[in-house]
Design a protein around this motif. Structure first.
Motif, PDB file in Angstrom:
ATOM      1  N   PRO A   7       0.833  -1.206   0.000  1.00 52.72           N
ATOM      2  CA  PRO A   7       0.000   0.000   0.000  1.00 52.72           C
ATOM      3  C   PRO A   7       0.869   1.259   0.000  1.00 52.72           C
ATOM      4  CG  PRO A   7      -0.748  -1.569   1.661  1.00 52.72           C
ATOM      5  CD  PRO A   7       0.564  -2.071   1.161  1.00 52.72           C
ATOM      6  N   VAL A   8       0.357   2.332  -0.596  1.00 51.59           N
ATOM      7  CA  VAL A   8       1.105   3.585  -0.609  1.00 51.59           C
ATOM      8  C   VAL A   8       0.725   4.476   0.562  1.00 51.59           C
ATOM      9  CG1 VAL A   8       1.379   3.512  -3.103  1.00 51.59           C
ATOM     10  CG2 VAL A   8      -0.568   4.736  -2.117  1.00 51.59           C
ATOM     11  N   GLY A   9      -0.367   4.166   1.236  1.00 50.98           N
ATOM     12  CA  GLY A   9      -0.820   4.971   2.363  1.00 50.98           C
ATOM     13  C   GLY A   9      -0.481   4.328   3.689  1.00 50.98           C
ATOM     14  N   THR A  10      -0.626   5.113   4.752  1.00 49.51           N
ATOM     15  CA  THR A  10      -0.438   4.589   6.101  1.00 49.51           C
ATOM     16  C   THR A  10      -1.529   3.560   6.396  1.00 49.51           C
ATOM     17  OG1 THR A  10       0.581   6.629   6.868  1.00 49.51           O
ATOM     18  CG2 THR A  10      -0.358   5.198   8.550  1.00 49.51           C
ATOM     19  N   THR A  11      -1.128   2.438   6.953  1.00 49.51           N
ATOM     20  CA  THR A  11      -2.038   1.316   7.174  1.00 49.51           C
ATOM     21  C   THR A  11      -2.009   0.908   8.643  1.00 49.51           C
ATOM     22  OG1 THR A  11      -1.601   0.541   4.919  1.00 49.51           O
ATOM     23  CG2 THR A  11      -2.646  -1.016   6.431  1.00 49.51           C
ATOM     24  N   ARG A  36      -2.172  11.687   0.366  1.00 53.52           N
ATOM     25  CA  ARG A  36      -3.451  11.036   0.111  1.00 53.52           C
ATOM     26  C   ARG A  36      -4.370  11.116   1.323  1.00 53.52           C
ATOM     27  NH1 ARG A  36      -3.342   8.036  -4.524  1.00 53.52           N
ATOM     28  NH2 ARG A  36      -1.284   7.775  -5.463  1.00 53.52           N
ATOM     29  N   ARG A  37      -5.655  11.117   1.039  1.00 58.19           N
ATOM     30  CA  ARG A  37      -6.630  11.062   2.105  1.00 58.19           C
ATOM     31  C   ARG A  37      -6.634   9.678   2.733  1.00 58.19           C
ATOM     32  NH1 ARG A  37      -9.733  14.433  -1.163  1.00 58.19           N
ATOM     33  NH2 ARG A  37      -9.358  16.562  -0.505  1.00 58.19           N
ATOM     34  N   HIS A  38      -7.105   9.616   3.978  1.00 58.35           N
ATOM     35  CA  HIS A  38      -7.206   8.344   4.681  1.00 58.35           C
ATOM     36  C   HIS A  38      -8.562   8.237   5.364  1.00 58.35           C
ATOM     37  CE1 HIS A  38      -2.898   8.305   4.003  1.00 58.35           C
ATOM     38  NE2 HIS A  38      -2.842   7.066   4.466  1.00 58.35           N
ATOM     39  N   GLY A  39      -8.983   7.021   5.580  1.00 58.45           N
ATOM     40  CA  GLY A  39     -10.242   6.785   6.292  1.00 58.45           C
ATOM     41  C   GLY A  39     -10.130   5.532   7.125  1.00 58.45           C
ATOM     42  N   GLY A  40     -10.973   5.437   8.129  1.00 60.95           N
ATOM     43  CA  GLY A  40     -10.900   4.248   8.973  1.00 60.95           C
ATOM     44  C   GLY A  40     -11.899   4.255  10.101  1.00 60.95           C
ATOM     45  N   LEU A  61      -7.003   1.925   9.689  1.00 58.75           N
ATOM     46  CA  LEU A  61      -6.778   3.055   8.784  1.00 58.75           C
ATOM     47  C   LEU A  61      -6.333   2.533   7.431  1.00 58.75           C
ATOM     48  CD1 LEU A  61      -6.842   6.228   8.966  1.00 58.75           C
ATOM     49  CD2 LEU A  61      -4.349   6.100   9.012  1.00 58.75           C
ATOM     50  N   ILE A  62      -6.880   3.146   6.389  1.00 65.47           N
ATOM     51  CA  ILE A  62      -6.550   2.748   5.027  1.00 65.47           C
ATOM     52  C   ILE A  62      -6.390   3.992   4.172  1.00 65.47           C
ATOM     53  CG2 ILE A  62      -8.971   2.571   4.287  1.00 65.47           C
ATOM     54  CD1 ILE A  62      -8.161   0.101   2.659  1.00 65.47           C
ATOM     55  N   GLY A  63      -5.477   3.944   3.209  1.00 67.80           N
ATOM     56  CA  GLY A  63      -5.229   5.082   2.341  1.00 67.80           C
ATOM     57  C   GLY A  63      -6.246   5.189   1.229  1.00 67.80           C
ATOM     58  N   GLY A  64      -6.403   6.407   0.710  1.00 71.42           N
ATOM     59  CA  GLY A  64      -7.303   6.656  -0.410  1.00 71.42           C
ATOM     60  C   GLY A  64      -6.600   7.426  -1.498  1.00 71.42           C
ATOM     61  N   ASP A  65      -7.343   8.278  -2.188  1.00 71.25           N
ATOM     62  CA  ASP A  65      -6.773   9.072  -3.275  1.00 71.25           C
ATOM     63  C   ASP A  65      -6.506  10.484  -2.777  1.00 71.25           C
ATOM     64  OD1 ASP A  65      -5.988   9.841  -5.903  1.00 71.25           O
ATOM     65  OD2 ASP A  65      -7.332   8.323  -6.703  1.00 71.25           O
ATOM     66  N   HIS A  66      -6.111  11.376  -3.677  1.00 68.81           N
ATOM     67  CA  HIS A  66      -5.774  12.734  -3.284  1.00 68.81           C
ATOM     68  C   HIS A  66      -6.555  13.775  -4.082  1.00 68.81           C
ATOM     69  CE1 HIS A  66      -3.300  12.318  -6.847  1.00 68.81           C
ATOM     70  NE2 HIS A  66      -2.528  11.440  -6.245  1.00 68.81           N
ATOM     71  N   TYR A  67      -7.810  13.468  -4.414  1.00 71.76           N
ATOM     72  CA  TYR A  67      -8.654  14.452  -5.072  1.00 71.76           C
ATOM     73  C   TYR A  67      -8.943  15.606  -4.122  1.00 71.76           C
ATOM     74  CZ  TYR A  67      -9.511  10.933  -8.661  1.00 71.76           C
ATOM     75  OH  TYR A  67      -9.357  10.019  -9.653  1.00 71.76           O
ATOM     76  N   GLU A  68      -9.334  16.750  -4.691  1.00 72.06           N
ATOM     77  CA  GLU A  68      -9.584  17.930  -3.875  1.00 72.06           C
ATOM     78  C   GLU A  68     -10.838  17.788  -3.022  1.00 72.06           C
ATOM     79  OE1 GLU A  68      -9.582  21.389  -6.289  1.00 72.06           O
ATOM     80  OE2 GLU A  68      -7.473  21.207  -6.863  1.00 72.06           O
TER      81      GLU A  68
END
Length: 299
Positions: A116-120, A137-141, A278-285
């Motif tokens: 993964p490219v995001g913090t996990t 990148r945005r993150h959610g969890g 926690l999982i990474g997402g994309d970096h849209y505005e």
């Protein structure tokens, strides 16, 4: 029997009794099917039809009531490690036990060299903080209280205090150990740290009653120390601190049986949060759904 949901997020499904507007386009919503698939969990199949065009959006949604004591939202790594790739159906089958049934999930994050490219974060334990920062990148969890969390930005701080009252910065988790760095490794990486011999590695275990967390303090003890060996084995019941250069010198001062204090902080959009998953997402505005409102642009 406790049942556990496999993964964190479904990208977008929005239910309505009439119509919604997205990016200035009007859609009617038709619910094609709706039925329970597990404790506190309902499956929806939706068709969003453009009012003034033939195009449509087909959506599939799992609505999960995280207040239900028999369902959990949890991350699963491909093949059980950060460098593994695996389809969700195989992950669910592999992870299911006689106490937990994984019955729904979806792919998440993005991948670089299979990782993964995001913090996990999984069950309060860092599985990966990518070398550098994890990008913008945005993150959610899910936080430790079971509430959903999202963030445009995130930062983390990890420190270890030794018996000599020296406080050392942990640079990242389960990624490349660079010059003069201290890295924390755990079983989410695989079977060994994969390091070279130019450093010192210390096996640590949390004291009885302690659990891994992303915000808070934890007590641990030193189980073993190896100097200039590398690739120390990893297992689920302990972690490894690996140091090079100046950090190697600090680890060399430790002895088996020493007690350490780990102090971690995770901030999501500058708010201190104890994150469980926690999982990474994309970096849209703009996010697709933010504070219960559908974004109208930027996705």
């Amino acid at each position: 029997m406790k049942r556990t949901l496999l993964s964190l997020f479904s990208l977008l499904c929005i239910a309505s009794t009439y119509a919604i507007s997205l990016n200035g386009k009007e859609y009617t919503i038709d619910t094609l099917s709706m039925y329970p698939v597990g404790p506190g969990t309902t499956f929806y199949e939706l068709r969003m039809q453009r009012i003034d065009a033939v195009s449509r959006l087909d959506c599939w949604l799992l609505a999960v009531d995280t207040r239900d004591p028999y369902v959990q939202v949890q991350q699963v790594l491909g093949k059980g490690k950060v460098t593994g790739c695996e389809v969700p159906s195989s992950m669910a089958k592999r992870s299911t036990t006689d106490k937990e049934i994984y019955f729904g999930g979806v792919n998440g994050d993005f991948f670089a060299y299979e990782a993964p490219v995001g913090t996990t974060i999984i069950n309060g334990q860092y599985a990966l903080t990518p070398f550098g920062s994890g990008g913008g990148r945005r993150h959610g969890g899910i936080d430790a209280e079971g509430r959903g969390v999202t963030a445009y930005t995130h930062t983390y701080s990890m420190k270890v205090t030794t018996p000599a009252n020296a406080t050392l910065d942990i640079h990242h988790v389960n990624d490349y150990r660079d010059e003069n760095q201290l890295v924390l490794f755990n079983h989410h990486l695989g079977t060994t740290t994969g390091t070279n011999a130019y450093g010192t590695e210390v096996k640590i275990q949390l004291l009885e009653g302690e659990t891994w967390k992303t915000t808070g303090t934890m007590k641990a003890k030193v189980l073993a120390k190896e100097e200039n060996v590398g690739s120390m084995p990893l297992a689920a019941d302990y972690a490894v601190l690996s140091g090079h250069g100046s950090m190697q010198k600090e680890l060399n001062k430790l002895n088996v049986g020493d007690e350490l204090t780990l102090s971690f902080e995770m901030r999501l959009d500058d708010e201190l949060v104890n994150v469980a998953q926690l999982i990474g997402g994309d970096h849209y505005e703009a996010m697709i759904l933010d504070d219960g409102k559908v974004a109208q642009s930027g996705f």
